[in-house]
Scaffold this motif. Sequence first.
Motif, PDB file in Angstrom:
ATOM      1  N   SER A   1      66.565 -95.647  27.181  1.00  0.00           N
ATOM      2  CA  SER A   1      66.340 -96.389  28.429  1.00  0.00           C
ATOM      3  C   SER A   1      66.995 -97.733  28.186  1.00  0.00           C
ATOM      4  N   PRO A   2      68.005 -98.051  28.989  1.00  0.00           N
ATOM      5  CA  PRO A   2      68.716 -99.304  28.743  1.00  0.00           C
ATOM      6  C   PRO A   2      67.797-100.512  28.918  1.00  0.00           C
ATOM      7  N   SER A   3      68.078-101.553  28.163  1.00  0.00           N
ATOM      8  CA  SER A   3      67.291-102.777  28.290  1.00  0.00           C
ATOM      9  C   SER A   3      67.563-103.402  29.662  1.00  0.00           C
ATOM     10  N   ARG A   4      66.747-104.374  30.039  1.00  0.00           N
ATOM     11  CA  ARG A   4      66.927-104.997  31.363  1.00  0.00           C
ATOM     12  C   ARG A   4      68.320-105.609  31.493  1.00  0.00           C
ATOM     13  N   LYS A   5      68.832-106.125  30.377  1.00  0.00           N
ATOM     14  CA  LYS A   5      70.155-106.757  30.416  1.00  0.00           C
ATOM     15  C   LYS A   5      71.246-105.724  30.695  1.00  0.00           C
ATOM     16  N   GLU A   6      71.080-104.507  30.109  1.00  0.00           N
ATOM     17  CA  GLU A   6      72.113-103.476  30.286  1.00  0.00           C
ATOM     18  C   GLU A   6      71.946-102.689  31.577  1.00  0.00           C
ATOM     19  N   LYS A   7      70.697-102.685  32.085  1.00  0.00           N
ATOM     20  CA  LYS A   7      70.409-101.810  33.231  1.00  0.00           C
ATOM     21  C   LYS A   7      71.368-102.099  34.370  1.00  0.00           C
ATOM     22  N   ASN A   8      71.858-101.022  34.979  1.00  0.00           N
ATOM     23  CA  ASN A   8      72.735-101.201  36.125  1.00  0.00           C
ATOM     24  C   ASN A   8      71.968-101.948  37.216  1.00  0.00           C
ATOM     25  N   LYS A   9      72.435-103.134  37.518  1.00  0.00           N
ATOM     26  CA  LYS A   9      71.758-103.915  38.558  1.00  0.00           C
ATOM     27  C   LYS A   9      72.396-103.540  39.891  1.00  0.00           C
ATOM     28  N   ILE A  10      71.896-102.460  40.473  1.00  0.00           N
ATOM     29  CA  ILE A  10      72.507-101.957  41.700  1.00  0.00           C
ATOM     30  C   ILE A  10      71.556-102.183  42.872  1.00  0.00           C
ATOM     31  N   HIS A  11      72.001-102.967  43.840  1.00  0.00           N
ATOM     32  CA  HIS A  11      71.231-103.146  45.074  1.00  0.00           C
ATOM     33  C   HIS A  11      71.603-101.999  46.003  1.00  0.00           C
ATOM     34  N   GLN A  12      70.592-101.312  46.500  1.00  0.00           N
ATOM     35  CA  GLN A  12      70.865-100.132  47.329  1.00  0.00           C
ATOM     36  C   GLN A  12      70.204-100.257  48.689  1.00  0.00           C
ATOM     37  N   TRP A  13      70.898 -99.798  49.702  1.00  0.00           N
ATOM     38  CA  TRP A  13      70.289 -99.654  51.014  1.00  0.00           C
ATOM     39  C   TRP A  13      71.096 -98.647  51.823  1.00  0.00           C
ATOM     40  N   TYR A  14      70.585 -98.322  53.009  1.00  0.00           N
ATOM     41  CA  TYR A  14      71.341 -97.401  53.871  1.00  0.00           C
ATOM     42  C   TYR A  14      71.408 -97.959  55.290  1.00  0.00           C
ATOM     43  N   HIS A  15      72.434 -97.510  56.015  1.00  0.00           N
ATOM     44  CA  HIS A  15      72.568 -97.797  57.436  1.00  0.00           C
ATOM     45  C   HIS A  15      72.459 -96.476  58.185  1.00  0.00           C
ATOM     46  N   LEU A  16      71.635 -96.450  59.202  1.00  0.00           N
ATOM     47  CA  LEU A  16      71.522 -95.249  60.024  1.00  0.00           C
ATOM     48  C   LEU A  16      72.699 -95.225  61.004  1.00  0.00           C
ATOM     49  N   ALA A  17      73.376 -94.075  61.091  1.00  0.00           N
ATOM     50  CA  ALA A  17      74.525 -93.941  62.001  1.00  0.00           C
ATOM     51  C   ALA A  17      74.202 -92.907  63.073  1.00  0.00           C
ATOM     52  N   ASP A  18      74.560 -93.209  64.329  1.00  0.00           N
ATOM     53  CA  ASP A  18      74.268 -92.283  65.429  1.00  0.00           C
ATOM     54  C   ASP A  18      75.174 -91.055  65.394  1.00  0.00           C
TER      55      ASP A  18
END
Length: 390
Positions: free
Chosen positions: A210-227
Amino acid sequence: MTFEELELDDALCQAVAEMGFETPTSIQQLVVPHAMDGRDILASAPTGTGKTAAYLLPACQFLLDFPRRQPGATRILILAPTRELAIQVYEQAVAITKHTELVCGVITGGINYGTDKETLSKNLDILVATPGRLFEHIEKETADCRDIECLILDEADRMLDMGFSNIVNQIASEARWRKQNMLFSATLEGAGVKYFSKEILQNPEIIEASPSRKEKNKIHQWYHLADDLAHKQALLVHILKEQVTTAVVFVKTRERLQMLKDFLASQGLQVCWLQGEMPQDKRNAALARFKSGEVPILLATDVAARGIDVPNVSHVINFDMPRKADVYVHRIGRTGRAGAKGTAIALVEAHDFEMVAKASRYMGEPLKARVIDTLRPKNKTPKIGPKKKK
């Protein structure tokens, strides 16, 4: 901990310092001592946490501790599922062995057989290869596996997905006098990896980093709903023009890739692309343009993009959601590498919405919705009820 404390040769420590690695990552600290003791290794680690050096460093240390007494064939064999990954591993092997006399080579599909012949004729210490091309050489008796002392499988789960299990087993039986095996995989779950490890490994040290906090991929994730498709395309253009420095955009099929490539070009956006069954020279050229920053947007299908390691990708955009949650995790792993920050955005139509919940459950973290004021969806967020029993 330092690399010197791992009891690595000065030449290797100097090379990793020049490569910009200051201290060993979690996976390196866990793997290197056991591998240097000659143990078989079964390890899982997320991409971008220094896994390649985790197996290259002990392999190189072994070669330095037990130098070749007479000319001969390959001593360390590394199998990688895709051409790009094989080339990346080879480049890292060359960098790590820079201050030694060790000789590295790479053979992959899509390259001229004459080039392979030249590579295989050298006294190779380390050979990186894709399984299919290496097996062709074994069948033609142009590759000799009798001197292999260590077999390393990188992204073993991917090799299984690509149908290489029989070929890998045949290569392993050709290298039957080897003393050590290492198997690396994104996950140790799946029946396939268990089968591989039973067939190839002997009493392995099992390592889940388990990577340390420093190595952890700092990925911000979200989604957009599309019609619908037109709304999805408008969202993509807005994001690419307003938010992105560099982006890998994932689509599900080659047909979708062609459609999107033409559409983005019509919007004045410059893109390059990778798809399955693309000639190797064109793949290399597309990747080089993207890596150099000449073209900021890379369109890719899953088949084409696994194992690509491009530093400093600011965004991964899922134009089409994948069919499986683990593929989603592999995709977003193209950004936020080696402790850098990254952003992953999914563009989701109603029929894909269930995948958002699956990916969220798989990662154990929520995927939240965002809206762009000028491109608000007209439809409401779909509700996901319990699955109906048939």
